[in-house]
Design a protein around this motif. Structure first.
Motif, PDB file in Angstrom:
ATOM      1  N   THR A 134      39.389  47.454  42.128  1.00 32.37           N
ATOM      2  CA  THR A 134      39.832  47.422  43.611  1.00 32.37           C
ATOM      3  C   THR A 134      40.337  46.049  44.267  1.00 32.37           C
ATOM      4  O   THR A 134      40.712  45.863  45.303  1.00 32.37           O
ATOM      5  CB  THR A 134      38.465  47.496  44.401  1.00 32.37           C
ATOM      6  OG1 THR A 134      38.236  49.322  44.849  1.00 32.37           O
ATOM      7  CG2 THR A 134      38.963  47.159  45.890  1.00 32.37           C
ATOM      8  N   GLU A 135      40.060  44.632  43.704  1.00 32.43           N
ATOM      9  CA  GLU A 135      40.399  43.643  43.934  1.00 32.43           C
ATOM     10  C   GLU A 135      41.509  43.137  43.693  1.00 32.43           C
ATOM     11  O   GLU A 135      42.759  42.454  43.894  1.00 32.43           O
ATOM     12  CB  GLU A 135      39.669  42.281  43.687  1.00 32.43           C
ATOM     13  CG  GLU A 135      38.419  42.057  44.338  1.00 32.43           C
ATOM     14  CD  GLU A 135      36.977  41.286  43.431  1.00 32.43           C
ATOM     15  OE1 GLU A 135      38.153  40.990  42.356  1.00 32.43           O
ATOM     16  OE2 GLU A 135      35.702  40.927  43.417  1.00 32.43           O
ATOM     17  N   GLN A 136      42.139  44.018  42.518  1.00 31.52           N
ATOM     18  CA  GLN A 136      43.557  43.689  41.786  1.00 31.52           C
ATOM     19  C   GLN A 136      43.927  44.511  42.513  1.00 31.52           C
ATOM     20  O   GLN A 136      45.590  44.034  42.371  1.00 31.52           O
ATOM     21  CB  GLN A 136      43.512  43.929  40.145  1.00 31.52           C
ATOM     22  CG  GLN A 136      42.771  42.936  39.555  1.00 31.52           C
ATOM     23  CD  GLN A 136      42.612  42.737  38.327  1.00 31.52           C
ATOM     24  OE1 GLN A 136      43.329  43.936  37.712  1.00 31.52           O
ATOM     25  NE2 GLN A 136      42.155  41.905  37.649  1.00 31.52           N
ATOM     26  N   ALA A 137      43.904  45.971  42.801  1.00 27.31           N
ATOM     27  CA  ALA A 137      44.592  46.653  43.597  1.00 27.31           C
ATOM     28  C   ALA A 137      45.427  46.497  44.685  1.00 27.31           C
ATOM     29  O   ALA A 137      46.931  46.992  45.010  1.00 27.31           O
ATOM     30  CB  ALA A 137      43.741  48.207  42.859  1.00 27.31           C
ATOM     31  N   VAL A 138      44.232  45.722  45.677  1.00 26.95           N
ATOM     32  CA  VAL A 138      45.101  45.620  46.955  1.00 26.95           C
ATOM     33  C   VAL A 138      46.119  44.923  46.463  1.00 26.95           C
ATOM     34  O   VAL A 138      47.453  45.774  47.618  1.00 26.95           O
ATOM     35  CB  VAL A 138      43.280  45.220  47.905  1.00 26.95           C
ATOM     36  CG1 VAL A 138      43.966  44.516  49.039  1.00 26.95           C
ATOM     37  CG2 VAL A 138      43.285  46.420  47.652  1.00 26.95           C
ATOM     38  N   PRO A 139      45.944  43.458  45.853  1.00 30.98           N
ATOM     39  CA  PRO A 139      46.899  43.300  46.086  1.00 30.98           C
ATOM     40  C   PRO A 139      49.018  43.815  45.634  1.00 30.98           C
ATOM     41  O   PRO A 139      49.571  43.238  46.069  1.00 30.98           O
ATOM     42  CB  PRO A 139      47.130  41.700  45.269  1.00 30.98           C
ATOM     43  CG  PRO A 139      45.529  41.647  45.464  1.00 30.98           C
ATOM     44  CD  PRO A 139      44.766  43.059  45.047  1.00 30.98           C
ATOM     45  N   LEU A 184      49.307  46.659  46.227  1.00 33.17           N
ATOM     46  CA  LEU A 184      49.616  47.529  47.092  1.00 33.17           C
ATOM     47  C   LEU A 184      50.169  46.704  48.121  1.00 33.17           C
ATOM     48  O   LEU A 184      51.971  47.008  48.694  1.00 33.17           O
ATOM     49  CB  LEU A 184      48.521  48.460  47.636  1.00 33.17           C
ATOM     50  CG  LEU A 184      48.074  49.243  46.275  1.00 33.17           C
ATOM     51  CD1 LEU A 184      46.879  49.929  47.260  1.00 33.17           C
ATOM     52  CD2 LEU A 184      48.903  50.527  45.949  1.00 33.17           C
ATOM     53  N   VAL A 185      49.564  45.824  47.960  1.00 37.18           N
ATOM     54  CA  VAL A 185      50.658  45.056  49.014  1.00 37.18           C
ATOM     55  C   VAL A 185      51.786  44.458  48.712  1.00 37.18           C
ATOM     56  O   VAL A 185      53.192  44.587  49.345  1.00 37.18           O
ATOM     57  CB  VAL A 185      49.194  43.800  49.547  1.00 37.18           C
ATOM     58  CG1 VAL A 185      50.177  42.842  50.010  1.00 37.18           C
ATOM     59  CG2 VAL A 185      48.328  44.177  50.333  1.00 37.18           C
ATOM     60  N   ASP A 186      52.450  44.141  47.666  1.00 37.37           N
ATOM     61  CA  ASP A 186      53.320  43.714  47.047  1.00 37.37           C
ATOM     62  C   ASP A 186      54.196  44.705  46.912  1.00 37.37           C
ATOM     63  O   ASP A 186      55.058  44.573  46.684  1.00 37.37           O
ATOM     64  CB  ASP A 186      53.559  43.653  45.352  1.00 37.37           C
ATOM     65  CG  ASP A 186      52.150  41.564  45.304  1.00 37.37           C
ATOM     66  OD1 ASP A 186      52.287  41.430  46.794  1.00 37.37           O
ATOM     67  OD2 ASP A 186      51.383  41.279  44.385  1.00 37.37           O
ATOM     68  N   SER A 214      34.925  47.451  41.256  1.00 34.11           N
ATOM     69  CA  SER A 214      35.184  46.194  42.430  1.00 34.11           C
ATOM     70  C   SER A 214      36.209  45.039  41.732  1.00 34.11           C
ATOM     71  O   SER A 214      37.653  44.818  42.116  1.00 34.11           O
ATOM     72  CB  SER A 214      34.108  45.348  42.296  1.00 34.11           C
ATOM     73  OG  SER A 214      33.365  44.785  41.500  1.00 34.11           O
TER      74      SER A 214
END
Length: 159
Positions: A44-49, A51-53, A41
């Motif tokens: 996932t919380e760190q990977a999503v931003p 990937l957006v960047d 978790s």
């Protein structure tokens, strides 16, 4: 105690030890699974931003590459125009400049020969001979080097 009762007691102790060991393993496995869940978790919380960047960076790089493509196309057009202008100038001025240079070279050679002791022509035949000499010198100056033409012209002029 009989042998059957002793065997039953040993089997019961064995099963009790086995169940206890399995309980300890299952408790530890549940802790590992909880930690893995927390880790997944957090990732996932760190990977999503991230990937957006990364998507934003890729879009920005794509925009910059499109600008570079436009600049490259403009530079190619400018280079083609400069090449065309250079060809036009060379075609327009190059030929006449070569002819003027060759003529001035021929005149200089004729004048230097005249100063070396050849008198100025007074009659038409002599003027014609001087004109032939100048034309031969002009041809010699404009002839390509190494073709043997220059040596043939010099031999024809000398006689």
């Amino acid at each position: 105690m009989s042998v059957g009762e002793l065997a039953g007691l040993l089997v019961a102790v064995f099963w009790a030890v086995l169940v206890t060991l399995l309980a300890v393993v299952l408790v530890r496995l549940s802790r590992v699974l909880k930690e893995a869940t927390v880790l997944v978790s957090a990732v996932t919380e760190q990977a999503v931003p991230l990937l957006v960047d990364a998507g934003t960076a890729v879009r920005s790089a794509n925009e910059q590459l499109e600008r570079v493509d436009e600049i490259t196309a403009n530079v190619q057009d400018a280079a083609a125009n400069a090449n065309a202008l250079s060809s036009t100038v060379a075609a327009t001025l190059g030929g006449p400049l070569v002819k003027v240079a060759a003529f001035s070279y021929g005149v200089r050679k004729a004048v230097s020969k005249q100063q070396a002791g050849v008198p100025l022509p007074q009659q038409a035949a002599e003027r014609e001979a001087l004109a032939k000499l100048i034309r031969a010198e002009v041809r010699a100056a404009t002839a390509p080097r190494g073709s043997g033409l220059l040596s043939r012209v010099r031999r024809a002029v000398r006689g």
